[in-house]
Every structure is written in C-alpha cells, then in structure tokens.
Write an enzyme that holds these catalytic residues in place. Sequence first.
Site, PDB file in Angstrom:
ATOM      1  N   CYS A   1       5.274  -6.159   1.789  1.00 52.15           N
ATOM      2  CA  CYS A   1       5.632  -4.738   1.813  1.00 52.15           C
ATOM      3  C   CYS A   1       4.926  -4.031   2.971  1.00 52.15           C
ATOM      4  O   CYS A   1       5.280  -4.237   4.126  1.00 52.15           O
ATOM      5  CB  CYS A   1       5.330  -4.102   0.452  1.00 52.15           C
ATOM      6  SG  CYS A   1       6.183  -2.528   0.196  1.00 52.15           S
ATOM      7  N   TYR A   2       3.916  -3.209   2.702  1.00 52.54           N
ATOM      8  CA  TYR A   2       3.162  -2.554   3.778  1.00 52.54           C
ATOM      9  C   TYR A   2       2.612  -3.594   4.747  1.00 52.54           C
ATOM     10  O   TYR A   2       2.603  -3.375   5.965  1.00 52.54           O
ATOM     11  CB  TYR A   2       2.025  -1.730   3.181  1.00 52.54           C
ATOM     12  CG  TYR A   2       1.202  -0.953   4.201  1.00 52.54           C
ATOM     13  CD1 TYR A   2       1.575   0.337   4.582  1.00 52.54           C
ATOM     14  CD2 TYR A   2       0.063  -1.500   4.779  1.00 52.54           C
ATOM     15  CE1 TYR A   2       0.828   1.052   5.515  1.00 52.54           C
ATOM     16  CE2 TYR A   2      -0.684  -0.809   5.709  1.00 52.54           C
ATOM     17  CZ  TYR A   2      -0.303   0.483   6.069  1.00 52.54           C
ATOM     18  OH  TYR A   2      -1.044   1.186   7.000  1.00 52.54           O
TER      19      TYR A   2
ATOM     20  N   ASP B   1     -16.194 -11.770 -23.022  1.00 48.73           N
ATOM     21  CA  ASP B   1     -16.940 -11.954 -21.779  1.00 48.73           C
ATOM     22  C   ASP B   1     -18.391 -12.346 -22.047  1.00 48.73           C
ATOM     23  O   ASP B   1     -18.889 -13.346 -21.521  1.00 48.73           O
ATOM     24  CB  ASP B   1     -16.903 -10.678 -20.925  1.00 48.73           C
ATOM     25  CG  ASP B   1     -15.485 -10.216 -20.634  1.00 48.73           C
ATOM     26  OD1 ASP B   1     -14.573 -11.066 -20.695  1.00 48.73           O
ATOM     27  OD2 ASP B   1     -15.288  -9.020 -20.365  1.00 48.73           O
TER      28      ASP B   1
ATOM     29  N   GLU C   1       4.561 -11.094  -6.257  1.00 50.41           N
ATOM     30  CA  GLU C   1       3.482 -11.249  -7.232  1.00 50.41           C
ATOM     31  C   GLU C   1       3.821 -10.713  -8.613  1.00 50.41           C
ATOM     32  O   GLU C   1       3.141 -11.039  -9.597  1.00 50.41           O
ATOM     33  CB  GLU C   1       2.207 -10.577  -6.710  1.00 50.41           C
ATOM     34  CG  GLU C   1       2.225  -9.055  -6.650  1.00 50.41           C
ATOM     35  CD  GLU C   1       2.813  -8.493  -5.368  1.00 50.41           C
ATOM     36  OE1 GLU C   1       2.541  -7.315  -5.062  1.00 50.41           O
ATOM     37  OE2 GLU C   1       3.555  -9.220  -4.668  1.00 50.41           O
TER      38      GLU C   1
ATOM     39  N   LYS D   1      -9.957 -11.934 -16.395  1.00 49.81           N
ATOM     40  CA  LYS D   1     -10.049 -11.991 -17.854  1.00 49.81           C
ATOM     41  C   LYS D   1      -9.358 -13.228 -18.430  1.00 49.81           C
ATOM     42  O   LYS D   1      -9.901 -13.901 -19.312  1.00 49.81           O
ATOM     43  CB  LYS D   1      -9.442 -10.726 -18.468  1.00 49.81           C
ATOM     44  CG  LYS D   1      -9.339 -10.723 -19.992  1.00 49.81           C
ATOM     45  CD  LYS D   1     -10.696 -10.675 -20.653  1.00 49.81           C
ATOM     46  CE  LYS D   1     -11.261  -9.260 -20.616  1.00 49.81           C
ATOM     47  NZ  LYS D   1     -12.499  -9.140 -21.410  1.00 49.81           N
TER      48      LYS D   1
ATOM     49  N   GLY E   1       0.828  -1.200   0.000  1.00 48.44           N
ATOM     50  CA  GLY E   1       0.000   0.000   0.000  1.00 48.44           C
ATOM     51  C   GLY E   1       0.863   1.249   0.000  1.00 48.44           C
ATOM     52  O   GLY E   1       2.059   1.186   0.305  1.00 48.44           O
TER      53      GLY E   1
ATOM     54  N   HIS F   1       8.060  -7.743  -3.530  1.00 44.11           N
ATOM     55  CA  HIS F   1       6.779  -8.129  -4.148  1.00 44.11           C
ATOM     56  C   HIS F   1       6.947  -9.432  -4.937  1.00 44.11           C
ATOM     57  O   HIS F   1       7.447  -9.425  -6.063  1.00 44.11           O
ATOM     58  CB  HIS F   1       6.289  -7.014  -5.070  1.00 44.11           C
ATOM     59  CG  HIS F   1       5.833  -5.793  -4.353  1.00 44.11           C
ATOM     60  ND1 HIS F   1       4.545  -5.617  -3.917  1.00 44.11           N
ATOM     61  CD2 HIS F   1       6.518  -4.690  -3.959  1.00 44.11           C
ATOM     62  CE1 HIS F   1       4.431  -4.455  -3.298  1.00 44.11           C
ATOM     63  NE2 HIS F   1       5.622  -3.877  -3.305  1.00 44.11           N
TER      64      HIS F   1
END
Length: 529
Positions: free
Chosen positions: A98-99, A243, A187, A385, A71, A185
Amino acid sequence: MTMTAPAPDHNSDASRISDEKILVLDFGSQYAQLIARRVREQNVYCEIVRHDISVERIAAHNPRGIILSGGPSSVYEEGAPQCDPGIFAMGIPVLGICYGMQLICQAFGGQVKNTSQREYGHAKISISPNEDLFGGLPSETDVWMSHGDQVTNVTESFEPLASTSTCPIAAMRHKELPLYAMQFHPEVTHTPLGFQILRNFVISVCDCEGLWKLHDFAQQTIAEIRERVGDNRVICGLSGGVDSAVVAALLYQAIGPQLSCILVDNGLLRKQEAESVIAEFTKHFKTDLHVVDAKDQFLKELAGITEPQEKRRRIGYQFVECFKAEALKIKDAKFLAQGTLYPDVIESGAALDGPAATIKLHHNVGGLPKELGFELIEPLRDLFKDEVRKLGLELGLPEDLVWRHPFPGPGLAVRCLSDITEEKLSVLREADSIVVSEIKAAGLYRQTSQAFAVLLPVQSVGVMGDARTYENAVAVRCVNTDDFMTATWSYLPYEVLARISTRIINEVKGVNRVCYDISTKPPATIEWE
C-alpha cells in the site's frame, strides 16, 4: 502436576532461530504487527522497526528481507514519512504494501495520485504469469484494498504484476533489483491467499528456511536463563494471566526452587482471581509464593481519576511501590522476571529501533526502579500472544490456564469507565463473572477470544417490580481474533445473550440495562479504555 527442568537440546537449531530475519518498516499502519505475525507464521523471525531507520542500522540487523508497511499519509504530502533511499540499493529483497508500494514508486520517479476511483474493501485482481511473488496462485483472486491514492505511472524499470478494474497497477516488481510492491493488503484475512503471497516473498524471494520454532525457542531461553542466573534467586510477578504463567514455567524449568513469585492483589482483579492464582501456582509450581493485599492502597490512588492514561500511570506506580516493598523482603534476589510481550514493547516505544509513538502505557515494560538493583529478565519479549499460548502448551501448562482469556494489566480499572469506587468494582465484578460463566456454559469459551463486561458511566430509566429505577448500564464485549491486532465481534446466539442480560439485571444490584458491543477492531479497540 510437578514440572521438571529438561536438559538443553544442544543439537537443535536454537542458536540460529532468529538468524534469518525479516524487518517491517512501520509507516503508521494499523496492520504493522499483523504483517510481522504473518511472517512468523512462516517460521521466520520478524521485527517491526521505525520507518526512518538508517541503512547502517538495517545492516546491523542483517535481515533476509524488508517489508514497507502501509500508512495513513500520502507520499506526496509535505512531511510524509520517508525511508532511507539507500535501502533500495542494499541488494536485500524489499516488499512494499500500500503506502510502501507508493513510496517505492515515488523513489524511482513514478507517479502517485489521489484518484476518484478509490478502493476500500474487497476487490478482485488479475495476475500476470510469474513464479516469484504470485507463484502457485490462480490468474484471479480476491484481495482487500484500503487506499485513496494509487500508483498511476511507473518508470520502464518496473513491470506490472497485477491489476483490478479501477487500479491498473495493483502489484509490480523491478526488472533488475529485488523490489516488489502491491497496493492491496496480503496480511489481513480478507485476502484469502495473502498467506501464500507473503510465503512466496519470505521463502522464495528472501530464501528463508523457516528456523523460528517455539520448541527451539523454549530450549534456548531455558538454557540462557539458567546460565545467566547461576545460583541467584529470581522474582517473578504473577497476574493470573497466561503471560506470567508461561514466564514462571520457563523460569521453573530453568532454575526450579530459585524462583520466588509475587502476586499483588490490587483490588482490580476479576471475581475470585487471587484465590485461583494461589491455587494454580501452589499446585503446578510449588514455588515460593508471596501474596500482597494492596486493595486499599490502589483504590486510594485511583480516587476521583477518570482519564484512562492517568489510571494506567497511577496503577503502574502503585504496583511498583507494592512490589518493591515485598521484593525487598526476599533475600538474595538479583533478577526480576516479567511477562512483557512484543506488542507491549512496540506500543510503549521501548524497542531500540522500533516505532517511537507510544500508543498506551504498559506498567510491565521497563521493570522496577534501578535503585532496587534488580536485573530484568523478559523471556517473552520477542513473542506475540498466540505464540505465548503455543509456548505454554509446549511447556506442559494445563489448557484451562493457557487458554484463559486475556486480562489487561490495569485490571477492572479500564473496564469501569469514569472514576473507580469499591461499589462500582463490585457491580462490574459480578456482571463480568456472569458473562464468562454463561459463555463457558454454552461451550463457547474456546471459540471466543475475549469476553467481559464494561460498567458504563451512565444511568438509565427502568421499571423493576412496578417501580421506576434509574440505575447503571453494562456493556458486554465479546470478540473473535487470531492475533488481537484485528478483531470482529462474536456472533453469540440470541439465547446466550438473553441469558447473560437476564442474569445480570436480576442478580447484579444496581444494573437495569445490558448492551452488546458490536464494534470491530479497528476502528474500535478491544478494551474500552
């Protein structure tokens, strides 16, 4: 291709696919959705929830693990977002990123300070031997850092797991509780072994089996739709994108001829988009298709409007009005199906326990007015997606439809900056068609994730045929991404860019300049509005 409805697979684990769950508490991170996607890549269901969710609500979710996102705030600032401290005593494994790491440290009496040795970008961590969070990793590996604050001191209840040359505590764990944290991070793709680190947490630490599989999701969803709908009719709104196509495919396999589809041609579609949708859905679904020509209504509604959110709001309102008028002509319709995706739900603030901040308006979240009496069906509401694309292939949709580049709900209105006119839309439509056709001709369509033209609200001086011109500028946007939450601009060959520019300037009346957008997401977004 004629699609038939398969019988539900009662022997699958479909009823259990979301039973094992990881929750991501969102503290305002630009990567929160990316964390959730990386967890789902482990075949484990993951949801994003608000950072201040109560222990009672967490218990209701019954998660196998909790991840505290990064964040933009500093944990020591007044008003900085906090989590319910009771989370740490639930016995559920927690991973702070992180945060999130700094929050764990602060909660247990450690120190977090702003340091002069900030880290933004690539860093190399040295890992202490351990078999849980970093099991199977080498003693040194590259990671992606993005922080000004860092943990400077932890209590004796924690032990460091990794360090960098400027960050002595780059990762840590509690000696007794199932609490883990890292300053970097895992991710993002810039952390090459981040996938393995998250897998260690999800599979090894949280003891997940990996039940989240799209085949089972499809079978479960088809069976649920069939049971819920019964003998009633369902209306599905089509846009030409993947979609709505996947929604229609699910519905068709579940209820067949009880499906009616409506395409609202709002005048904001790409070149020959409406004709393409009609052809595809007549060929693949042979369903009851209604096409509404509403070009004039939308252009009147958008006249003089320049603010992006107001454009979206007006388009959403007009869509509802047009759709409602056509839907009322369809007898015995009880349900409305929409292609709402999980990012739509999160970004619109529509999730029950999700983040409350609205990033942008989504006219496909929430459904039509209640007075119509429709019950809403949103079978893709839990999917990202890329999961929708995989599901489309699972359902047998043709690849050219499944891999069609995304198109925003408000259409060309958010690619035509400033006010909207038919003349501007015509210019943009032709330029956009050239961009896509040249990328396809170069064999790069599947290698790129999204490519389009943007009509800028500026004119520039040019010379054409020995005459001075003062005409429009067009920007070309082409990006590569795995998840549409982060994206890099596409390194198109110079000769492809040259052909695109030459054709647009020569063939599209009113354009004398073409620019290429080389912005990444973040900080830019993929769309311009």
